[in-house]
Design a protein around this motif. Structure first.
Motif, PDB file in Angstrom:
ATOM      1  N   VAL A  99      -2.151  17.603 -22.625  1.00  0.00           N
ATOM      2  CA  VAL A  99      -2.975  16.432 -22.338  1.00  0.00           C
ATOM      3  C   VAL A  99      -3.654  16.576 -20.981  1.00  0.00           C
ATOM      4  O   VAL A  99      -4.825  16.222 -20.818  1.00  0.00           O
ATOM      5  CB  VAL A  99      -2.111  15.157 -22.401  1.00  0.00           C
ATOM      6  N   PHE A 116     -14.336   8.197 -26.248  1.00  0.00           N
ATOM      7  CA  PHE A 116     -13.233   7.820 -25.354  1.00  0.00           C
ATOM      8  C   PHE A 116     -12.021   7.379 -26.158  1.00  0.00           C
ATOM      9  O   PHE A 116     -10.897   7.831 -25.913  1.00  0.00           O
ATOM     10  CB  PHE A 116     -13.672   6.716 -24.407  1.00  0.00           C
ATOM     11  N   ILE A 117     -12.251   6.493 -27.138  1.00  0.00           N
ATOM     12  CA  ILE A 117     -11.124   6.010 -27.930  1.00  0.00           C
ATOM     13  C   ILE A 117     -10.506   7.176 -28.690  1.00  0.00           C
ATOM     14  O   ILE A 117      -9.281   7.295 -28.793  1.00  0.00           O
ATOM     15  CB  ILE A 117     -11.577   4.905 -28.908  1.00  0.00           C
ATOM     16  N   PRO A 173      -4.215  -1.984 -33.023  1.00  0.00           N
ATOM     17  CA  PRO A 173      -3.257  -0.928 -33.369  1.00  0.00           C
ATOM     18  C   PRO A 173      -2.742  -0.150 -32.154  1.00  0.00           C
ATOM     19  O   PRO A 173      -1.637   0.359 -32.176  1.00  0.00           O
ATOM     20  CB  PRO A 173      -4.066  -0.010 -34.290  1.00  0.00           C
ATOM     21  N   LEU A 174      -3.555  -0.059 -31.098  1.00  0.00           N
ATOM     22  CA  LEU A 174      -3.109   0.673 -29.923  1.00  0.00           C
ATOM     23  C   LEU A 174      -2.612  -0.268 -28.823  1.00  0.00           C
ATOM     24  O   LEU A 174      -2.300   0.167 -27.723  1.00  0.00           O
ATOM     25  CB  LEU A 174      -4.239   1.545 -29.362  1.00  0.00           C
ATOM     26  N   LEU A 176      -8.456   9.163 -26.274  1.00  0.00           N
ATOM     27  CA  LEU A 176      -7.264   8.392 -25.913  1.00  0.00           C
ATOM     28  C   LEU A 176      -6.226   8.469 -27.032  1.00  0.00           C
ATOM     29  O   LEU A 176      -5.035   8.683 -26.782  1.00  0.00           O
ATOM     30  CB  LEU A 176      -7.673   6.940 -25.667  1.00  0.00           C
ATOM     31  N   TYR A 177      -6.717   8.336 -28.270  1.00  0.00           N
ATOM     32  CA  TYR A 177      -5.830   8.321 -29.427  1.00  0.00           C
ATOM     33  C   TYR A 177      -5.098   9.666 -29.551  1.00  0.00           C
ATOM     34  O   TYR A 177      -3.868   9.711 -29.677  1.00  0.00           O
ATOM     35  CB  TYR A 177      -6.678   8.029 -30.663  1.00  0.00           C
ATOM     36  N   ILE A 215      -0.813   6.755 -19.663  1.00  0.00           N
ATOM     37  CA  ILE A 215      -0.261   6.992 -20.999  1.00  0.00           C
ATOM     38  C   ILE A 215       1.258   7.170 -20.911  1.00  0.00           C
ATOM     39  O   ILE A 215       1.998   6.680 -21.766  1.00  0.00           O
ATOM     40  CB  ILE A 215      -0.937   8.208 -21.671  1.00  0.00           C
ATOM     41  N   ILE A 220      -9.460   2.500 -36.784  1.00  0.00           N
ATOM     42  CA  ILE A 220      -8.123   3.017 -36.481  1.00  0.00           C
ATOM     43  C   ILE A 220      -7.186   2.666 -37.619  1.00  0.00           C
ATOM     44  O   ILE A 220      -6.358   3.473 -38.042  1.00  0.00           O
ATOM     45  CB  ILE A 220      -7.619   2.436 -35.144  1.00  0.00           C
ATOM     46  N   PHE A 242      -4.655  11.870 -27.219  1.00  0.00           N
ATOM     47  CA  PHE A 242      -3.808  12.072 -26.036  1.00  0.00           C
ATOM     48  C   PHE A 242      -2.491  11.309 -26.189  1.00  0.00           C
ATOM     49  O   PHE A 242      -1.415  11.834 -25.912  1.00  0.00           O
ATOM     50  CB  PHE A 242      -4.522  11.595 -24.769  1.00  0.00           C
ATOM     51  N   VAL A 243      -2.605  10.058 -26.625  1.00  0.00           N
ATOM     52  CA  VAL A 243      -1.383   9.264 -26.774  1.00  0.00           C
ATOM     53  C   VAL A 243      -0.468   9.910 -27.808  1.00  0.00           C
ATOM     54  O   VAL A 243       0.744  10.035 -27.600  1.00  0.00           O
ATOM     55  CB  VAL A 243      -1.737   7.817 -27.167  1.00  0.00           C
ATOM     56  N   PRO A 249     -13.005  -0.575 -32.366  1.00  0.00           N
ATOM     57  CA  PRO A 249     -12.510   0.471 -33.265  1.00  0.00           C
ATOM     58  C   PRO A 249     -11.364   0.036 -34.165  1.00  0.00           C
ATOM     59  O   PRO A 249     -10.863   0.839 -34.937  1.00  0.00           O
ATOM     60  CB  PRO A 249     -12.019   1.548 -32.288  1.00  0.00           C
ATOM     61  N   TRP A 267      -8.118  -6.807 -28.721  1.00  0.00           N
ATOM     62  CA  TRP A 267      -9.313  -5.956 -28.828  1.00  0.00           C
ATOM     63  C   TRP A 267      -9.014  -4.827 -29.807  1.00  0.00           C
ATOM     64  O   TRP A 267      -9.484  -4.835 -30.931  1.00  0.00           O
ATOM     65  CB  TRP A 267      -9.707  -5.464 -27.428  1.00  0.00           C
ATOM     66  N   ILE A 268      -8.210  -3.845 -29.400  1.00  0.00           N
ATOM     67  CA  ILE A 268      -7.880  -2.758 -30.322  1.00  0.00           C
ATOM     68  C   ILE A 268      -6.405  -2.915 -30.633  1.00  0.00           C
ATOM     69  O   ILE A 268      -5.551  -2.332 -29.980  1.00  0.00           O
ATOM     70  CB  ILE A 268      -8.177  -1.400 -29.686  1.00  0.00           C
ATOM     71  N   GLY A 301     -16.533  11.664 -23.625  1.00  0.00           N
ATOM     72  CA  GLY A 301     -15.369  10.778 -23.603  1.00  0.00           C
ATOM     73  C   GLY A 301     -15.481   9.676 -22.574  1.00  0.00           C
ATOM     74  O   GLY A 301     -14.496   9.284 -21.974  1.00  0.00           O
ATOM     75  N   MET A 351       1.054   9.557 -36.124  1.00  0.00           N
ATOM     76  CA  MET A 351       0.049   9.105 -35.185  1.00  0.00           C
ATOM     77  C   MET A 351      -0.964  10.211 -34.932  1.00  0.00           C
ATOM     78  O   MET A 351      -2.168   9.965 -34.843  1.00  0.00           O
ATOM     79  CB  MET A 351       0.722   8.710 -33.881  1.00  0.00           C
ATOM     80  N   MET A 358       1.145  12.951 -26.226  1.00  0.00           N
ATOM     81  CA  MET A 358       2.132  12.598 -25.205  1.00  0.00           C
ATOM     82  C   MET A 358       3.401  12.075 -25.865  1.00  0.00           C
ATOM     83  O   MET A 358       4.494  12.296 -25.363  1.00  0.00           O
ATOM     84  CB  MET A 358       1.582  11.511 -24.294  1.00  0.00           C
ATOM     85  N   ASN A 359       3.227  11.391 -26.985  1.00  0.00           N
ATOM     86  CA  ASN A 359       4.364  10.869 -27.715  1.00  0.00           C
ATOM     87  C   ASN A 359       5.306  11.992 -28.133  1.00  0.00           C
ATOM     88  O   ASN A 359       6.498  11.806 -28.279  1.00  0.00           O
ATOM     89  CB  ASN A 359       3.862  10.139 -28.959  1.00  0.00           C
ATOM     90  N   LEU A 403      -5.383   8.544 -16.057  1.00  0.00           N
ATOM     91  CA  LEU A 403      -5.212   8.143 -17.461  1.00  0.00           C
ATOM     92  C   LEU A 403      -3.925   8.727 -18.027  1.00  0.00           C
ATOM     93  O   LEU A 403      -3.194   8.054 -18.762  1.00  0.00           O
ATOM     94  CB  LEU A 403      -6.416   8.596 -18.285  1.00  0.00           C
ATOM     95  N   VAL A 404      -3.642   9.983 -17.669  1.00  0.00           N
ATOM     96  CA  VAL A 404      -2.399  10.592 -18.141  1.00  0.00           C
ATOM     97  C   VAL A 404      -1.210   9.771 -17.636  1.00  0.00           C
ATOM     98  O   VAL A 404      -0.273   9.477 -18.375  1.00  0.00           O
ATOM     99  CB  VAL A 404      -2.303  12.056 -17.669  1.00  0.00           C
ATOM    100  N   TYR A 422       2.660   3.812 -20.722  1.00  0.00           N
ATOM    101  CA  TYR A 422       2.491   3.135 -22.009  1.00  0.00           C
ATOM    102  C   TYR A 422       3.561   3.581 -22.993  1.00  0.00           C
ATOM    103  O   TYR A 422       4.188   2.762 -23.676  1.00  0.00           O
ATOM    104  CB  TYR A 422       1.091   3.507 -22.474  1.00  0.00           C
ATOM    105  N   LEU A 423       3.822   4.883 -23.034  1.00  0.00           N
ATOM    106  CA  LEU A 423       4.828   5.377 -23.976  1.00  0.00           C
ATOM    107  C   LEU A 423       6.225   4.970 -23.523  1.00  0.00           C
ATOM    108  O   LEU A 423       7.102   4.714 -24.352  1.00  0.00           O
ATOM    109  CB  LEU A 423       4.718   6.888 -24.111  1.00  0.00           C
TER     110      LEU A 423
END
Lengths: 550, 485
Positions: B411, B392-393, A79-80, B396-397, A191, B471, B399-400, B467, A76-77, B385, B324, B403-404, A187-188, A194-195
């Protein structure tokens, strides 16, 4: 848990996609319709098709394996690392069926009761069905989150527009604000997970470094500290939705002020406990084990608190709302027994309490439609006027208090058996709550159905009509059937539950001695092990006896 | 240093979008006063067509990956600059489409409106390519100047005049700070070129700290981040609504191009020294914007405060200061463009008919125009969002990305702000869908407006549901930009 059976191996068409998106497509086509009768018929047919499709899942389901089944996985997406990835296993199967069943019954229930904005009402119901099924079948965390969040919108409008209480504005907003807060924290947590996968995948796999795939995420080892964070954040999301005590304060408002359809879904579809079982336990096994005392305390507090409050409320709907909180405590103690019988009991109980809870709400709906009130004092002696209603609701009431022979009894027995193995005190407290439950359910039934008819309005009340009989009879029938013969459910649930328990035993911190295999390429690992003469695998092969051992 | 001015054919080719834009706006100006009888709507369509052509040219440049510097590194063309130029042109096109109806009510100087809009767009296109402090100053003032006039465009409306004056005073004040900051930095380092600072890897002297802080304050005014936000609500409310829509997106995006050049490219090595500043401003902007938005009674003020909060969200990406994060900023700005411009378009259509921006008058909009109500629902849910919409995306982008880089607290604050913002967006949606209207007259939506609504709704849905391509574009722009310096 990591096996996947793809849809084309099991059935000729992408069944889950159809299940998810058929209601939305139906909702879109409703925009065109002007006549209310046509809209009703269309939605009824749609919801029955959904029910049949979900029963098809049950029929075609391969029991005996913990695999994800009917899997569809489309990028779907990219890149992410987000995919459209859906599938079901023994954990989600019956919750999907329960969702489609309750939606169909709600449509039947609303047949002649909702007249204002009928089209919009039906659209909201259909979108709600899509999102609930989507939550149960998503195997991608973001896809899951999408359905989880979108659910708030139709719920908001349902409570707000078709609610009956004077405070429905407030209740609808409270519902959204509470649940949204929980879900953004969740969601946090996602994430962080995910990381963590990303960091692991970069060193271990060197490719595919981003993924929200649930099955991939299971593979990445998690340090204990991260596990605790993730467990806490994700738990908050599910605890609010559950709701687990003390995050329950939005529920009575939403049920009291909202329409019957909302109450049915809130007490029938146990989204929060599903989330705990699907995400918290397998993804953060060590943290789950550490959290047992806290979780047991919260669950037992909710169990006792809900039952005590329900005893004191003179309002039927408030009673059921607090009763629901109490019931959810039972599910939670079963889950955190962390042994097969406890978890399986909890899973069965999600279905059972869904049936019994939603059944009770339908009964309250029938009463309220006739009498215009949820007040206990407005009733009394109804059994004389409405014997069919009294008989069918008796079955549902008996189920709610876990009477032997009903479905809830089996679940409750399994949960208590599981919890006894952990620590007898928890189980003892749980048993005492069963007595409280019996107290409020019996006193309620007695005050509504038994005794003399004191009010003239009650004397004028009619018995169930044919549509209502269908609803009540379906619920009562399910209760008795599961109560007497739960094997078809248990046999399908068991492998998946066992997989979760295995996972809890193995643990997931980096230094645990489990062999980890790249989910995308399992052979590479084995070849590497074979190439290394000192590896465990090579040693084992060397020491194999001449004849295979039986 | 002797300054020699040379321009090779390659340079001209690199500058072609700006040259064509200059030609276009000169043409519009000449047509307007040489042929007064020409319809102003024709001028609008002509400018839109011209900008569409330049947009395609830029798209071609982006795909070819053209880059280079001009005028002794004063001016840079790289995929990032091209992305922002295209972004600004896209915004201008949509704003012009949304202005056509609105301008029919303005009695005089309707042709000049398009000229000034083009001039502002040209200024911003130059601004996103600024590669040293001097060209930054010149281009920033160039673009802001047209906005001073545009904000005060309704000369018979005291609110518009007041807004113009306020905007002017604050803008000049910010320009003063900017000039002061530039002089300090030049005094300390002897250079004004961004890439020089990066090459020097100099440790920060007190003079440079003050200099960069002053520049940051000046840019903070432009993006309207707290605590430099005080002008935003008044000016949004007073300015003609299409100008407000323009102002709420394009200059902010252009300023983000500069911020990216200064913070992630030039000062990226010493991220540890400034990240707390961006984190603090981001957190405060989101929280303040969202909380104050709750009590607003006027939809333009509500959008002003929600815009402040949205800028806070973009700053999360800046705080990440990674590739990113850069990509996330570009993507987030696209989602913001569609949702915010769409919401303003609804406001324009509504106020054209009713002459009102009060939230109370939005009661029962769904009964008067299901199209507008549905569009507003989608825009607001996207701004809040809610998946699966663009916002939302975008969230999310960023936030990620954050967080990275370990910005967990930021966040979490961002997440809580989603809840707060959902509250006031829902209040408006409730008015639109549930309350009864005072006046039942249906609201007509003209063709250009319909076009804007379809584009923006389509953008919000596309960026949310599929997206991938966008992206990739953002990531490509950020990737090449980071490599270039």
């Amino acid at each position: 848990m990591n096996l996947e059976l793809f849809w084309n191996k099991q059935i000729g068409f992408p069944l889950l996609t159809l299940l998810i998106f058929l209601p939305v497509a139906g909702a879109a086509s409703l925009w065109m319709r002007r006549d209310p009768r046509g809209a009703r018929v269309e939605v009824l047919i749609l919801s029955l098709i959904e029910l049949v499709l979900s029963l098809l899942l049950f029929v075609k389901f391969a029991s005996g394996v913990p695999a994800m089944q009917f899997v569809e996985n489309v990028p779907w997406i990219v890149p992410l690392g987000i995919n459209y990835h859906v599938g079901i296993d023994g954990i989600s199967l019956f919750l999907v069926i329960l969702t489609t069943l309750l939606t169909a019954l709600t449509v039947i229930y609303s047949w002649d009761r909702v007249r204002e904005h009928l089209r919009e009402y039906l659209i909201c119901l259909l979108i709600l069905e899509t999102t609930m099924i989507g939550v149960f079948v998503s195997l991608d965390l973001i896809l899951f989150f999408v359905f989880w969040e979108v659910m708030l919108i139709p719920m908001y409008f349902l409570i707000k527009t078709w609610g009956s209480g004077p405070e429905r504005d407030h209740a609808a907003l409270k519902y959204v604000v509470y649940n949204l807060t929980g879900s953004v924290l969740m969601l946090v947590g996602f994430i962080i997970l995910y990381l963590n996968y990303h960091d692991w995948a970069v060193t271990q796999l060197g490719r595919n470094p981003y993924s929200f795939n649930y099955l991939h995420l299971l593979f990445a080892p998690l340090p204990l500290e991260k596990q605790l964070w993730i467990f806490g954040l994700v738990f908050l999301g599910f605890a609010v939705k559950g709701p687990v005590f003390p995050f329950h304060t939005w529920l009575p408002g939403a049920m009291l002020e909202g329409p019957i359809a909302v109450s049915v879904m809130l007490s029938g579809v146990k989204l929060g406990s599903y989330g705990l079982l699907r995400f918290n336990l397998p993804l953060t096994p060590e943290a789950s084990q550490m959290a047992v005392p806290l979780m047991m305390t919260l669950a037992l507090a909710g169990l006792i608190y809900g039952a005590l409050i329900a005893l004191t409320r003179p309002n039927l709907m408030a009673m059921m709302a607090y009763g629901g909180i109490s019931h959810l405590g039972f599910v939670t103690i079963g889950l955190f027994a962390l042994n097969p019988i406890g978890i399986e009991g909890a899973l069965l109980q999600m279905v059972n309490l869904g049936v019994a809870g939603a059944g009770m709400i339908f009964i309250l709906g029938f009463l309220n439609d006739r009498r215009g009130s949820f007040d206990l004092d407005e009733y009394g002696g109804l059994a004389k006027r409405a014997p069919r209603l009294a008989a069918l609701s008796m079955v549902i009431v008996l189920a709610s208090l876990a009477f032997p022979g009903t479905n809830v009894f089996i679940g409750e027995f399994m949960v208590l058996a599981g919890v006894f193995q952990v620590y007898w005190v928890y189980a003892a407290i749980g048993v005492s709550a069963v007595i409280l439950g019996a107290a409020y359910m019996f006193s309620m039934y007695g005050r509504v159905m038994m005794g003399e008819i004191r009010k003239p309005e009650v004397a004028a009340m009619s018995d169930l009509n044919s549509r209502e009989t269908v609803i009540a009879f379906t619920m009562a029938g399910l209760i008795v059937w599961i109560g007497l013969y739960p094997i078809p459910l248990l046999s399908r649930m068991e492998p998946s539950v066992r997989a979760v328990v295995e996972r809890l035993k193995e643990g997931n911190v980096p230094d645990s001695a489990i062999v980890r295999i790249d989910p995308n390429n399992p052979h590479a690992y084995i070849l590497k092990m074979l190439a290394d003469p000192n590896s465990d695998l090579s040693q084992t092969l060397k020491n194999l006896p001449e004849k295979p051992v039986r | 240093m002797p300054f020699t001015f040379t321009m090779t054919p390659v340079d001209v080719e690199l500058l072609m979008p700006e040259i064509l834009m200059t030609g276009l706006l000169s043409l519009i100006l000449c047509l307007d006063f040489l042929f007064p009888r020409i319809g102003k709507t024709t001028l609008a369509w002509l400018s839109i067509a011209g900008m569409g052509g330049i947009f395609l040219l830029l798209a071609g440049y982006f795909i070819d990956g053209r880059h280079g510097t001009l005028f002794h590194e004063m001016y840079v063309i790289d995929p990032m600059a091209i992305f922002f130029k295209a972004f600004i042109l896209g915004t201008t096109i949509l704003v012009f489409l949304a202005s056509i109806d609105y301008l029919k009510k303005v009695p005089v100087f309707r042709g000049e409106y398009y000229f000034l809009g083009l001039l502002a767009a040209l200024g911003m296109m130059l601004m996103v390519s600024a590669n040293d402090l001097l060209s930054l100053f010149i281009t920033l003032e160039f673009s802001t100047f047209s906005f001073y006039i545009l904000v005060a465009y309704l000369r018979d409306d005291p609110k518009s005049n007041e807004a113009g004056l306020k905007f002017f005073i604050l803008g000049v004040f910010a320009a003063g700070l900017l000039a002061f900051g530039i002089s300090l930095i030049y005094g300390e380092t002897g250079s004004i070129i961004f890439t020089d600072f990066a090459r020097m890897h100099a440790h920060l002297t007190p003079g440079m700290v003050i200099g960069f802080l002053l520049i940051f304050v000046a840019l903070g005014f432009k993006i309207g981040a707290v605590p430099f936000h005080a002008w935003v609500p008044d000016i949004y409310q007073g300015a003609p609504t299409p100008v407000t829509a323009f102002l709420s997106i394009a200059p902010k995006a252009a300023t983000f191009a500069i911020l990216l050049r200064i913070f992630t490219a030039t000062l990226g090595d010493i991220r540890g020294d400034w990240v707390w500043l961006i984190v603090a401003i981001s957190a405060v902007s989101m929280t303040y914007g969202n909380i104050v938005a709750i009590s607003q009674k006027n939809i333009k003020r509500l959008l002003a405060y929600s815009g402040i909060a949205q800028i806070g969200n973009v700053l999360i990406g800046l705080a990440a200061a990674s590739k990113m994060g850069d990509g996330a900023i570009l993507f987030y700005l696209m989602t913001y463009l569609f949702a915010n411009l769409g919401a303003f378009t609804v406001v324009i259509i509504f106020s054209n008919l009713t002459n009102s921006d009060d939230l109370e008058d939005y009661n029962g909009l769904s009964r008067r125009s299901p199209l507008l109500a549905g569009a507003l629902l989608i825009f607001f849910l996207s701004l809040a969002g809610v998946p699966p919409l663009a916002g939302f995306i975008g969230k999310l982008y960023v936030f990620v990305a954050a967080m990275n880089e370990g910005l967990l607290a930021l966040v979490v604050i961002g997440g809580i702000n989603i809840v707060i913002s959902m509250y006031y967006y829902l209040i408006v949606i409730k008015r639109v869908y549930i309350y009864m209207p005072k006046d039942n007259a249906p609201i007509p939506v003209s063709f250009p407006m319909r076009l804007v609504l379809i584009t923006t709704v389509g953008g919000v849905l596309l960026l949310g549901i599929y997206p991938k391509a966008f992206i990739e574009i953002s990531a490509a722009a950020a990737e090449l930009f980071s490599r270039m310096l």
